[in-house]
Design a protein around this motif. Structure first.
Motif, PDB file in Angstrom:
ATOM      1  N   LEU A  45       0.808  -1.229   0.000  1.00 35.20           N
ATOM      2  CA  LEU A  45       0.000   0.000   0.000  1.00 35.20           C
ATOM      3  C   LEU A  45       0.840   1.276   0.000  1.00 35.20           C
ATOM      4  N   GLN A  93      -3.160  -0.993  11.669  1.00 36.02           N
ATOM      5  CA  GLN A  93      -3.394   0.452  11.632  1.00 36.02           C
ATOM      6  C   GLN A  93      -2.223   1.213  12.217  1.00 36.02           C
ATOM      7  N   LEU A  96       0.836   1.152   9.886  1.00 34.16           N
ATOM      8  CA  LEU A  96       0.698   2.090   8.761  1.00 34.16           C
ATOM      9  C   LEU A  96       0.823   3.537   9.225  1.00 34.16           C
TER      10      LEU A  96
ATOM     11  N   ALA B 163      -2.828   5.903   2.585  1.00 36.39           N
ATOM     12  CA  ALA B 163      -3.018   4.459   2.796  1.00 36.39           C
ATOM     13  C   ALA B 163      -3.479   4.191   4.229  1.00 36.39           C
ATOM     14  N   ASN B 165      -5.027   6.234   6.243  1.00 39.44           N
ATOM     15  CA  ASN B 165      -6.401   6.717   6.426  1.00 39.44           C
ATOM     16  C   ASN B 165      -7.411   5.815   5.737  1.00 39.44           C
ATOM     17  N   MET B 166      -7.028   5.303   4.593  1.00 41.43           N
ATOM     18  CA  MET B 166      -7.941   4.407   3.877  1.00 41.43           C
ATOM     19  C   MET B 166      -8.241   3.167   4.734  1.00 41.43           C
ATOM     20  N   VAL B 167      -7.196   2.593   5.317  1.00 46.70           N
ATOM     21  CA  VAL B 167      -7.399   1.407   6.158  1.00 46.70           C
ATOM     22  C   VAL B 167      -8.249   1.759   7.373  1.00 46.70           C
ATOM     23  N   ARG B 168      -7.994   2.956   7.943  1.00 52.30           N
ATOM     24  CA  ARG B 168      -8.785   3.385   9.103  1.00 52.30           C
ATOM     25  C   ARG B 168     -10.278   3.451   8.739  1.00 52.30           C
TER      26      ARG B 168
END
Lengths: 105, 677
Positions: A45, A93, A96, B163, B165-168
């Motif tokens: 990602l 989370q 990342l 990325a 923020n997207m996962v969050r």
């Protein structure tokens, strides 16, 4: 780029870390670990991120410090930005967020 | 191994394929359903200038489930107005036509013009496509200067923030039900949904797009199945609820009822239609009997006052006896017990509606409803007993005008009691039918369970005694007499249905429905509801339970006739004239209703103020007939009125004032309060 140490050497790893065109995340454990799965997720990602699976903990003692970490985050150089314990490395989370922070610093 | 594979073309293909799937999935009468929207989570890091973030699309992203697409529009004198479904009743104009459509969704030929339900998905696919391209582009850069290297770091860092923020947002979207491991599996191409798919080994956005694509394909298949399934039966039924009486209404295309005569409600309020005349008659009857009731209460040692003292006591005594008997009903007769039974019978019955199991299942479902009613009966008896106690203790004026609104509450509670009690005598027959049907279902375990469930009810019926109906009837009679016809609305347990029947259609044969309010014999204040149901007859699944509810009114400036119960007095004169006395007034009030109100407009519509003229019967002098006329103002659709007037009788004091309440509205308010309690 995903590499495993060994066969990668500590010297080659150090050479990679000082490359300012890439940031890096070291995961110290085994290939079956959830933490390594999340490291690979981050790799797929986040651009310009290299990830390393460290099987030989001694080889990265220079960056590991005394806390016996499961993950080490680097920014655009070879300075450690953050160390993760096992629970932290198994939080996608958090991994990342910290990688993004390190790259933005 | 560096990510240098040229993925752009593949991603583009996936994006196009996904869009094609969305578009083809939208065609026909079916649409995806979305659920409650959630505000997007704020970004933890500042967004980059060239952000291609999904801008809340993830928060709005829901994977659609198949459903019937339909919309109801009010075609009125002032334009077309959509009617929302499954919400509170909305006001519609009495001159309107309600038009039900099953639209074909065709606005799907390009990104950004897809139907609204699909937009978040299309936005997400676009986002994944752009993010994948961006990732490849950044990964392929070879900076040749310090400035280019700096730019590379900034762009990569921005992509990393997006990325994260997207996962969050993926995690916080509850409807997607994704956890961290599942997201990792999707990004890594390990998700079970990917069987045989062409995955990317180093670009997670490609895999995310592929996952969304697969999920959409699943929905598209389900929509296609539903659209072509002849087992799905669709019905459209409309009803009018007027003063407690419910009747079926004609909807063009969806029943064989005859269309009613053209009777538009007069906007001036001066020429009531037959339906409005019925409403006025009901208001007048209630106002007059309340007047008589209040007159009797005000009479010193009047006969009704004596009756008031005695009747509740008798009713209370009988109610207490009934309550004692009802305690024998087992509270543990739970829904689970019936669920096990009905599930098993449904399995045995299969698709054969004529099988003994199917017939027994039908009887048991009604029996289960009866059991629920018995439990409600216990509650209503307790409520009534308490209310009767309060009625005995309250002063007459408190009964009607007090904050507790006891008359209205008692009227509402009594109606529920009547509704349940009148159904109870049918129970023994039902039990007998079930017992006769049991041996036909060749399943001994099931027979035993059914017998056990019925045994409790049989015991209960024995305990309440054969005189239950008689006792309940006595309570009803006494309380009815006590409360007066003024405060008891007509109890309707059945729906008045015109000659003809409703039509059942399959999804490939849906036609627009049209309900013309001018031909539906509706009065102002009536509730008109339209029910759309799609049921899969093979599985029993209710695919689409949609209810549109409207209240019939008039938009803009309009007149409305009304009859009010009032308390009036002369402004001067002897005590006989200046005493507050109950009377009845007929009025025409003019109101203004705002269409689509906002802020103060909503308050205005809620207050529904009216100004008009009235004609009242009075009792302030010696004339046998006294009439007065003058002005009237009202609030809340006549719930509260006040006014002044001139008494035309041969009295020396002609001017009078009055205050009043619309008892019909009052009772309806009381009923609502009772239900909420």
């Amino acid at each position: 780029m995903s590499e495993t140490l060994p066969p990668l050497t500590a010297e080659a790893l150090e050479a990679d870390l000082i490359n300012e065109e890439f940031s890096a995340y070291l995961y110290i454990g085994s290939a079956a670990d959830l933490g390594w799965k999340f490291a690979q997720t981050a790799f797929k990602l986040v651009p310009r991120l290299r990830i390393y699976l460290i099987l030989d903990r001694v080889a990265v003692a220079k960056w590991a410090g005394n806390s016996n970490p499961a993950g080490i985050v680097f920014g655009w150089d070879d300075k450690v930005y953050r160390r993760f314990d096992k629970a932290e490395a198994e939080n996608l989370q958090l991994v990342l967020d910290i990688i993004a922070e390190a790259m933005n610093t | 191994m560096k990510s240098k594979q040229p993925l752009n073309r593949a991603i583009g293909r996936i994006g196009c394929a996904a869009l094609a799937l969305v578009l083809s999935g939208c065609a026909g009468h079916f649409r995806p359903k979305t659920h409650t929207q959630v505000e997007p989570i704020a970004a933890a890091l500042p967004p980059p200038a060239e952000s291609v973030a999904p801008a809340g699309s993830i928060a709005r992203l829901t994977l659609p489930r198949p459903g019937l697409s339909q919309s109801l529009t009010e075609i009125a004198f002032d334009g077309r107005h959509p009617v929302p479904s499954n919400g509170s009743p909305v006001n519609v104009d009495a001159h309107s036509v309600l038009f039900l459509q099953f639209p074909q969704i065709v606005r799907t030929d390009a990104v950004g013009s897809a139907s609204p339900e699909w937009e978040p998905i299309v936005e997400m696919l676009t986002y994944f496509d752009q993010a994948a391209k961006r990732m490849n582009e950044i990964n392929s850069r070879q900076p040749r200067s310090a400035a280019e290297r700096k730019q590379l770091q900034q762009d990569a860092a921005a992509a990393a923030s997006r990325a994260a923020n997207m996962v969050r947002e993926l995690l916080s979207n509850k409807s997607l039900k994704l956890d961290q491991v599942e997201i990792a599996d999707i990004v890594g191409g390990l998700h079970p949904a990917f069987a045989g798919a062409n995955l990317s080994t180093n670009n997670g956005y490609v895999n995310l797009a592929l996952w969304l694509n697969i999920k959409m394909q699943e929905r598209r298949d389900a929509l296609q199945t539903l659209a072509t399934n002849q087992q799905v039966k669709v019905s459209v039924q409309a009803f009018r609820d007027s003063n407690g009486a419910k009747s079926a209404l004609h909807v063009d295309g969806w029943d064989t009822f005859a269309e009613g005569p053209y009777e538009p409600i007069d906007r001036t309020g001066l020429r009531p239609t037959p339906a409005d005349q019925e409403r006025l008659n009901a208001e007048r009857a209630r106002a007059e009997s309340t007047k008589e009731l209040v007159e009797s209460i005000m009479e010193k040692d009047g006969s009704l006052r004596q009756t008031l003292k005695a009747l509740p006591g008798e009713a209370e005594q009988i109610l207490n006896q009934l309550a004692g008997r009802l305690t024998s009903f087992p509270s543990e007769l739970a829904a689970d017990q019936f669920k096990t039974l009905t599930n098993k019978l449904a399995d045995l019955a299969g698709a054969d509606a004529q099988s003994p199991a199917a017939k027994l299942l039908g009887e048991l479902k009604v029996f289960q409803a009866d059991v629920v009613r018995i439990k409600m009966l216990g509650d209503s008896v307790r409520t009534l007993t308490n209310l009767v106690k309060n009625l005995k203790q309250a002063r007459p004026d408190e009964l009607i005008f007090g904050s507790e609104n006891l008359f209205a509450q008692a009227g509402g509670a009594l109606q529920i009691f009547i509704g349940i009690a009148t159904n109870l005598p049918t129970l023994p027959d039902r039990i007998k039918r079930i017992q006769e049907a049991l041996p036909l279902v060749a399943d001994s375990v099931l027979q035993g369970q059914a017998e056990a469930a019925m045994q409790s009810v049989t015991n209960f019926l024995g305990a309440v005694g054969t005189d239950f109906a008689e006792k309940a009837g006595a309570v009803i009679e006494k309380l009815n007499k006590f409360l007066g016809t003024a405060l008891t609305l007509q109890v309707t347990t059945s729906i008045k249905k015109p000659e003809g029947d409703w039509l059942i259609r399959t999804p490939d044969n849906l036609v627009p429905g049209r309900l013309d309010l001018r031909r539906s014999h509706v009065a102002l204040g009536d509730l008109v509801s339209i029910r759309v149901r799609a049921t899969n007859e093979a599985t029993g699944e209710l695919v689409e339970p949609v209810l549109y509810e409207t209240e019939v009114g008039l938009m803009g400036l309009h007149g409305k006739p009304a009859v009010h119960f009032i308390m009036a007095r002369a402004l001067s004169g002897p005590a006989q004239a200046t005493q507050w006395k109950p009377n009845v007034a007929a009025a025409v009030e003019w109101h203004y209703t705002k269409r689509d109100p906002h802020a103060w407009g909503k308050t205005w519509n809620w207050l529904y103020p009216g100004v008009g003229i009235h004609l009242a019967s009075l009792d302030q002098g010696d004339d046998s007939v006294e009439l007065g006329a003058g002005g009237i103002i009202s609030l809340w659709d006549g719930l509260l009125t006040g006014g002044f007037g001139y008494n035309f009788s041969n009295n020396s004091d002609h001017e009078y004032v009055f205050v009043g309440v619309n008892l019909l509205s009052l009772l309806q308010q009381g009923k609502k309060q009772f239900r909420h309690d």
